[in-house]
Design a protein around this motif. Structure first.
Motif, short mmCIF file in Angstrom:
data_model
loop_
_atom_site.label_atom_id
_atom_site.label_comp_id
_atom_site.label_asym_id
_atom_site.label_seq_id
_atom_site.Cartn_x
_atom_site.Cartn_y
_atom_site.Cartn_z
N SER A 1 -4.09 -6.62 2.87
CA SER A 1 -3.97 -6.54 1.41
C SER A 1 -5.11 -5.77 0.73
O SER A 1 -4.88 -5.17 -0.32
CB SER A 1 -3.77 -7.92 0.78
OG SER A 1 -4.87 -8.73 1.05
N PRO A 2 -6.35 -5.73 1.28
CA PRO A 2 -7.37 -4.91 0.60
C PRO A 2 -6.96 -3.44 0.52
O PRO A 2 -7.24 -2.76 -0.48
CB PRO A 2 -8.62 -5.09 1.48
CG PRO A 2 -8.41 -6.39 2.17
CD PRO A 2 -6.94 -6.48 2.41
N THR B 1 -6.91 -9.66 -8.03
CA THR B 1 -6.78 -10.20 -6.67
C THR B 1 -6.93 -11.71 -6.76
O THR B 1 -7.81 -12.21 -7.46
CB THR B 1 -7.84 -9.60 -5.73
OG1 THR B 1 -9.12 -9.78 -6.30
CG2 THR B 1 -7.61 -8.12 -5.51
N CYS C 1 -2.88 -12.77 3.79
CA CYS C 1 -2.62 -11.42 3.31
C CYS C 1 -3.80 -10.49 3.61
O CYS C 1 -3.59 -9.31 3.91
CB CYS C 1 -2.29 -11.44 1.82
SG CYS C 1 -0.66 -12.15 1.48
N LEU C 2 -5.01 -11.02 3.55
CA LEU C 2 -6.18 -10.19 3.89
C LEU C 2 -6.03 -9.70 5.34
O LEU C 2 -6.25 -8.53 5.64
CB LEU C 2 -7.48 -11.00 3.77
CG LEU C 2 -8.02 -11.25 2.36
CD1 LEU C 2 -9.25 -12.16 2.43
CD2 LEU C 2 -8.40 -9.95 1.67
N SER D 1 -4.48 -3.19 -2.41
CA SER D 1 -5.07 -3.22 -3.76
C SER D 1 -5.83 -1.92 -4.03
O SER D 1 -5.79 -1.39 -5.15
CB SER D 1 -5.95 -4.45 -3.97
OG SER D 1 -6.80 -4.65 -2.91
N ASP E 1 -8.24 -15.05 -10.64
CA ASP E 1 -9.16 -14.45 -9.68
C ASP E 1 -10.23 -15.50 -9.39
O ASP E 1 -11.03 -15.85 -10.27
CB ASP E 1 -9.78 -13.20 -10.33
CG ASP E 1 -10.82 -12.54 -9.44
OD1 ASP E 1 -11.20 -13.16 -8.42
OD2 ASP E 1 -11.25 -11.43 -9.77
N CYS F 1 -4.18 -17.46 -2.13
CA CYS F 1 -2.89 -17.46 -1.41
C CYS F 1 -1.75 -18.03 -2.25
O CYS F 1 -1.86 -19.08 -2.86
CB CYS F 1 -3.08 -18.30 -0.16
SG CYS F 1 -1.57 -18.75 0.68
N CYS G 1 -2.23 -10.45 -3.53
CA CYS G 1 -2.74 -11.65 -2.87
C CYS G 1 -3.86 -11.27 -1.92
O CYS G 1 -3.69 -10.41 -1.05
CB CYS G 1 -1.62 -12.37 -2.11
SG CYS G 1 -2.25 -13.82 -1.25
N HIS G 2 -5.01 -11.91 -2.11
CA HIS G 2 -6.13 -11.72 -1.20
C HIS G 2 -6.48 -13.04 -0.52
O HIS G 2 -7.63 -13.35 -0.29
CB HIS G 2 -7.35 -11.16 -1.96
CG HIS G 2 -7.39 -9.67 -2.01
ND1 HIS G 2 -8.55 -8.94 -1.93
CD2 HIS G 2 -6.41 -8.74 -2.11
CE1 HIS G 2 -8.28 -7.64 -1.99
NE2 HIS G 2 -6.98 -7.50 -2.11
N PRO H 1 1.56 -8.82 3.11
CA PRO H 1 0.87 -8.94 1.83
C PRO H 1 1.85 -8.99 0.65
O PRO H 1 2.83 -8.24 0.62
CB PRO H 1 0.05 -7.67 1.75
CG PRO H 1 -0.09 -7.17 3.14
CD PRO H 1 1.16 -7.62 3.85
#
Ligand SMILES: Cc1cc2nc3c(=O)[nH]c(=O)nc-3n(C[C@H](O)[C@H](O)[C@H](O)COP(=O)(O)O)c2cc1C
Ligand code: SF4
Ligand code: SF4
Ligand code: SF4
Ligand code: FES
Length: 633
Positions: free
Chosen positions: A52-53, A78, A47-48, A56, A160, A81, A42-43, A89
């Motif tokens: 989350s980056p 990615t 989560c960002l 991933s 995506d 939400c 989840c981006h 995340p």
């Protein structure tokens, strides 16, 4: 090998018919293997923010190192939400549907070794049911998701948002192709009318009827006509529209293009809240990609129909979401509401016929065309069809974004999807509809969540905010919070709102200090009525709602403040004192260590005591004590 290869999208490629769209879709699908594992990270904004980056990136590196055979090389996707941001995340492993929460970069190796290589779940990353404490492995089995019905959010968390090919593979733009090749504009409007869709921006006005009036206005006054998407989303705590724009921007674009086709419109605008940079970025990318495929811009789908969209950043004021203020802001002037002697469908943007709909309303349009008006009208209740997305926050175990069919009992959202109030006690009330809404008490827990039932209960649907309150929330304090927000956001153009809302807030302040009288409470009600009747726009018109409903359902609590100088919830600082029950106190010293005033005395393993005169009533001791020894009186 890198990720599974998707079909190439040459810059010059334009899709000129429904057949070409289908062929392109088939080509994309033929390159995807549904059995091949895909790790979805989840981006979304939540989560960002939680890193989350990094997750991933770590997964990408670990997969590359793990020595998979090229044929089974897992893909990483990615997405927007998934709604359960409080657990982020999030990582979902397909095709198993395994759901991992609160994942860190350091978990990548175990996910790859245990799940991708051996096909087993990583137990410690699974969601645990707060009631049974049992782990639940599959996303679809988690109560938060199990009782939802995802129509608007159908693609979010699956596609995506920055790759139009992924959306097309999931069925995106099928509805547009169907509308433009097999339905007349009039038939499109009839479908929207028949679906029963009501605007999701707050007022619940029937969307089809709005479009039909616009057609009549164009006949009367001539064109041009504009379509506008309201993405201003100013309600505190609300993030439905942001999630849709970020996670499935094509659904919004597709809805708007279908609307433009139905209305004969060639220019559209999306007015997005300036604080939503990711939504703006994703919409811009989505528009560029749609244009390059001939789905937006000139000669859409080879039909000769031209329509394009421009994005405008909001001016940063809550009132700019109001229709007339939004048009004025779009025209480049200060976003202040104007009297609605003439409806916006007749005189909207630049005085021309304009259809303004909310983000969620537009995102509903493609699914109505694709699956049919009857299918859509079959969800929910006859006067409120389809689903509604809510942001569920406050004193509830599962905080997040949920989509449910209209008409669902309130208690089902709070108890089953939301997992109830922490500690297992019943909720005290639910504030729905944001600052213009009201509080629904526990006694009305079975109220159907639809436009008319919520209004009948004295609250409203609004844009979909839902704040759960427990016995430690004070209704006077809550009403005061919303009035303060509206007082700050009032544009000041008309007197009832400019002065009236401030006066109401001052009266509530007085009550929270244990002052005021029963007569003041009556005066507050008269003032509320005057503000409702005399305000120019719905900001002032609905501002008294939080007060009216809390007084209606919790009059006793207001009277306790006024007559007994007592705040039953233990919130209003001027009316409470903190004490420690020596019987319950174990002398763990946690409270004393955290007290900012250093006003808690006592020895280790002996009952503690608060020096009341030094206490600033911050509540830190109450939050820290695990033995319920700190009491508020
Ligand atoms: C003060 C105020 C703020 C509003 N803010 C929004 C908003 O942020 N987003 C929105 O869609 N509608 C908002 N509305 C409602 C819009 O004025 C309008 O009714 C809505 O965008 C129409 O779309 P719909 O028919 O699809 O609901 C607001 C209304 C008021 C009075
Ligand atoms: S009701 Fe309030 S926000 Fe609306 S025009 Fe009047 S002062 Fe401005
Ligand atoms: S935290 Fe609670 S139990 Fe521990 S010393 Fe303070 S009041 Fe006593
Ligand atoms: S309420 Fe705050 S200031 Fe008062 S005793 Fe507790 S921690 Fe200290
Ligand atoms: S941002 Fe990841 S679940 Fe909401």
């Amino acid at each position: 090998m890198a990720q599974p290869k998707l079909a190439e999208q040459p810059n010059s490629m334009k899709i000129k018919s429904i057949e070409e769209l289908n062929a392109f879709r088939q080509e994309i699908l033929s390159l995807q293997d549904p059995a091949r594992p895909t790790v979805i990270v989840c981006h979304g904004t939540g989560c960002l923010a939680n890193g989350s980056p990094k997750v991933s990136e770590a997964l990408r590196k670990t997969i590359a190192k793990a020595g998979f055979q090229a044929k089974v090389m897992p893909g990483i996707k990615t997405t927007g939400c998934h709604g359960f941001c409080s657990r982020g995340p999030l990582v979902i492993v397909k095709p198993y549907g395994l759901f991992y929460q609160r994942v860190k970069a350091g978990d990548a190796e175990e996910i790859v070794n245990t799940t991708l290589l051996k096909g087993e779940p990583v137990e410690r990353l699974l969601y645990k049911d707060p009631k049974t404490k049992e782990p639940i492995a599959l996303e679809k089995e988690i109560p938060f998701y199990k009782f939802q019905q995802r129509v608007v959010l159908r693609n979010i968390g699956k596609v995506d948002p920055m790759d139009i090919r992924d959306t097309i593979a999931a069925g995106g733009y099928q509805a547009l192709a169907r509308a433009m090749t097999s339905l007349t504009p009039d038939e499109v409007i009839s479908q929207v009318e028949k679906s029963g869709l009501r605007g999701r921006g707050g007022a619940g006005f029937p969307t089809g009827r709005k479009w039909r009036s616009a057609v009549a206005a164009i006949k009367k006054k001539g064109g041009p006509v504009y379509v506008v998407c309201n993405g201003d989303e100013g309600d505190p705590g609300a993030f439905m529209d942001r999630t849709i724009m970020e996670g499935d921007p094509h659904a919004v674009l597709e809805g708007m293009i279908i609307g433009a086709y139905a209305l004969g419109c060639h220019q559209g605008y999306i007015y997005v809240r300036a604080e939503y940079p990711i939504a703006i970025k994703h919409l811009i990318i989505a528009m560029d990609q749609a244009r390059s495929l001939g789905l937006l811009g000139q000669n859409i789908l080879g039909t000769g129909f031209d329509f394009d969209i421009q994005i405008n950043r909001g001016a940063g004021a809550f009132v700019c979401g109001e229709s007339t203020a939004l048009f004025t802001s779009l025209e480049g002037r200060a976003g202040e509401p104007r009297p609605k002697y003439v409806r916006s469908v007749e005189e909207g943007l630049w005085g021309k016929p304009t259809v303004l709909n909310n983000v969620e309303s537009w995102a509903n349009v493609p699914v109505i065309i694709e699956k049919g008006a009857d299918w859509y009208a079959g969800i929910g209740v006859p006067t409120s069809t389809g689903t509604k997305v809510f942001s569920l926050v406050g004193k509830v175990n599962n905080v997040g974004l949920v989509e449910v069919p209209m008409g669902i009992p309130l208690v089902k959202i709070i108890e089953e999807i939301g997992g109830g109030v922490p500690g297992g006690k019943p909720f005290k009330a639910v504030q729905t509809g944001g600052p213009s809404g009201g509080c629904i008490p526990y006694t009305l827990k079975d109220v159907a969540v639809d436009f008319d039932s919520l209004t009948k209960a004295g609250s409203m649907m609004g844009s979909g905010g839902m704040i759960v309150m427990d016995r430690r929330d004070c209704v006077v304090d809550v009403a005061c919070y919303f009035l303060k927000f509206l007082e700050e956001e009032s544009c000041g153009k008309c007197l009832p709102c400019r002065l009236g809302v401030t006066r109401m807030r001052e009266m509530l302040d007085t009550f929270s200090k244990g002052q005021g009288s029963k007569q003041d409470l009556e005066d507050l009600m008269s003032l509320a009525q005057a503000i409702q009747d005399g305000s120019l726009c719905a900001l002032g018109g609905s501002a008294p709602n939080p007060v009216l409903t809390t007084v209606k359902y919790f009059r006793e609590e207001y009277l306790a403040h006024i007559e007994q100088q007592r705040c039953p919830a233990g919130v209003c600082k001027d009316l409470i004192t903190y004490q420690i029950d020596p019987e319950k106190c174990t002398g763990c010293m946690l409270c004393a260590r955290n007290c900012p005033q250093k006003c808690i005395q006592g020895e280790k393993k002996k009952p503690h005591r608060i020096e009341t005169e030094k206490c600033i009533r911050c509540g830190i001791c109450l939050d820290n004590c695990k033995f319920e020894a700190v009491q508020v009186s």
